[in-house]
Design an enzyme around this catalytic site. Structure first.
Site, PDB file in Angstrom:
ATOM      1  CG  HIS A  80      12.163  35.560 -37.331  1.00 39.34           C
ATOM      2  ND1 HIS A  80      12.166  36.572 -38.255  1.00 39.34           N
ATOM      3  CD2 HIS A  80      12.246  34.410 -38.042  1.00 39.34           C
ATOM      4  CE1 HIS A  80      12.242  36.062 -39.469  1.00 39.34           C
ATOM      5  NE2 HIS A  80      12.293  34.761 -39.369  1.00 39.34           N
ATOM      6  CD  GLU A  83      15.108  31.083 -37.361  1.00 42.32           C
ATOM      7  OE1 GLU A  83      15.272  30.704 -38.540  1.00 42.32           O
ATOM      8  OE2 GLU A  83      13.993  31.334 -36.869  1.00 42.32           O
ATOM      9  CD  GLU A 160      11.305  35.453 -42.900  1.00 48.85           C
ATOM     10  OE1 GLU A 160      10.779  34.538 -42.237  1.00 48.85           O
ATOM     11  OE2 GLU A 160      12.487  35.811 -42.742  1.00 48.85           O
TER      12      GLU A 160
END
Length: 454
Positions: A80, A83, A160
């Site tokens: 992630h 990404e 996040e």
């Protein structure tokens, strides 16, 4: 635009983001025409074309066959994290300019990470397709990362995680439940990773992961929209075919999940919670591991039991007994390894979770003892079909569904033929998978309550 949409153990309100293939492909009528065409470039990159000529628009997606379940132990969150970093620029595109260029050309772009894949996409006018293909091919090989770009983005990912899990009581509960259900299997952890391990990720970690997995022989190009395979092939060969294999094709070797020996109950309290929540996870085979007859039957079971206002659980708990304000069941089969079946319920204000649980178990027992009738079976198939009618109007949804299916072990033909397979589901099929899920199968039950854990 918020780029990263990692897919954790989803809160029930977001379940439609990963609905089963039955809701995407269960449309009425026979599967129309031939399946989408797929071919392979000389460098090993697969290409799938889904023609849709209703508008001069295309959805361009590149899927990499690597996800959060493939990370090195101790470096969770790396898939992630990379990404995010794929938007930090190349030798020819400055950090952040990728999305700005797409937007200036009237398009949209985004990316998402799953346990078994990572994907990047753009939706743009047909005549701008060469532009986004050139840019996506560029960042497949020429990503430039420095500490000045990487380390601040690591802080973004950590925030996040705080926002999506640590500050979200339902997500935190599901995180603990997933770990209890899957044990040491990678599906038992959050896709975004553990906070302490995210904090230790480095620029070198990201570049090593990129060099190992972001190679054309580990990627699939999917283009849906106003284009044919004959038109796409020369573009694919021009922009992607020229990229050499940078690493060996990734072959997974993951051990299966080891389910709990007995039922597990996790109770969490949080002062921010004003309404209690009840959730249960049960082991279930994924689409890939289920038999051909069972694959669509799991979706039909979920529909009959707890999807929508005509489902058994809704009628019993919300309408008749009036002890719940909401209830739902779902099946997560979109995984290479083992899947799961889930149920959630919200009691009415000041309601008792114990009574709620007993009523849910009574309805499941009633299903197992009495079976399903012709009317509810037909209704479940109709609802699944209706959902597909709307899904097929969304070009991106179709491209996503084919990509997800391919990345988690299905073939193009299996995905294309899904409507007919749903129609063939019988009462016996539904009862077979119901017994598989609910009889002599360990469960993980979560309770989220107001208050303080201390």
């Amino acid at each position: 635009m918020f780029r990263s949409r990692f897919l954790p153990a989803l809160p029930f309100a977001a379940l439609l983001l990963v609905v089963g293939l039955g809701l995407i492909f269960g449309g009425s009528g026979r599967a129309a025409g031939a399946p989408p065409e797929i071919f392979t470039l000389e460098n090993g990159m697969n290409v799938l074309v889904i023609p849709d000529h209703r508008a001069p628009v295309v959805t361009h997606m590149v899927w990499y066959g690597v996800g959060a379940a493939d990370e090195t132990p101790g470096k969770t969150g790396l898939a992630h994290f990379l990404e995010h970093l794929m938007f930090k620029g190349t030798k020819s595109i400055a950090p952040g300019d990728f999305s700005r260029i797409v937007a200036r050309n009237g398009g949209q772009d985004n990316a998402f990470t799953h346990f078994d894949f990572t994907a990047y996409f753009q939706v743009i006018a047909r005549d701008r397709l060469p532009l986004v293909m050139e840019m996506e091919a560029d960042r497949m090989t020429n990503l430039v990362l420095t500490d000045e770009e990487v380390l601040p983005e690591r802080d973004v990912v950590m925030e996040e995680r705080r926002m999506r899990i640590e500050n979200n009581p339902v997500a935190a509960l599901q995180s603990a439940m997933s770990e209890a259900l899957y044990g040491g299997h990678p599906y038992g952890r959050d896709i975004i990773g553990h906070m302490d391990e995210i904090a230790g990720l480095t620029t070198e970690d990201a570049l090593d992961f990129y060099a190992r997995f972001y190679t054309p022989n580990n990627a699939t190009l999917i283009v849906a929209g106003d284009i044919t395979a004959a038109e796409l092939r020369p573009l694919a060969e021009k922009y992607y075919g020229a990229i050499g294999e940078r690493a060996p094709t990734f072959i997974r070797d993951r051990a299966p999940a080891v389910w709990p020996d007995e039922d597990v109950r996790i109770v969490q309290r949080d002062p921010r919670v004003t309404q209690a929540t009840w959730i249960r996870f049960l082991p279930a085979p994924s689409y890939r591991k289920a038999s051909p007859a069972d694959q669509p039957a799991f979706d039909v079971l979920a529909e009959i039991l707890g999807r929508g206002t005509t489902s058994r659980l809704y009628r019993a708990l919300v309408v008749e007994q009036r002890i719940a304000s909401g209830v739902q069941s779902w099946y997560e089969g979109n995984r290479l390894d083992d899947g799961r079946f889930g149920i959630y319920a919200l009691p009415r204000v000041d309601g008792d979770l114990g009574s709620l649980e007993k009523s849910i178990e009574a309805e499941i027992a009633r299903l197992l003892d009495g079976g399903v009738d012709d009317e509810e079976l037909a209704r479940a198939k109709t609802v699944i079909a209706a959902g597909a009618i709307y899904a097929r109007d969304n070009q991106r949804t179709m491209a996503y569904a084919y990509g997800e299916g391919l990345m988690t072990g299905l073939t193009v033909e299996q995905i294309h033929e899904w409507p007919e397979r749903v129609r063939r589901v019988t009462k016996e099929d539904v009862m077979r998978v119901a017994r598989l899920v609910f009889k002599n199968n360990p469960s993980v039950t979560g309770e989220l309550l107001p208050g303080d854990n201390s």
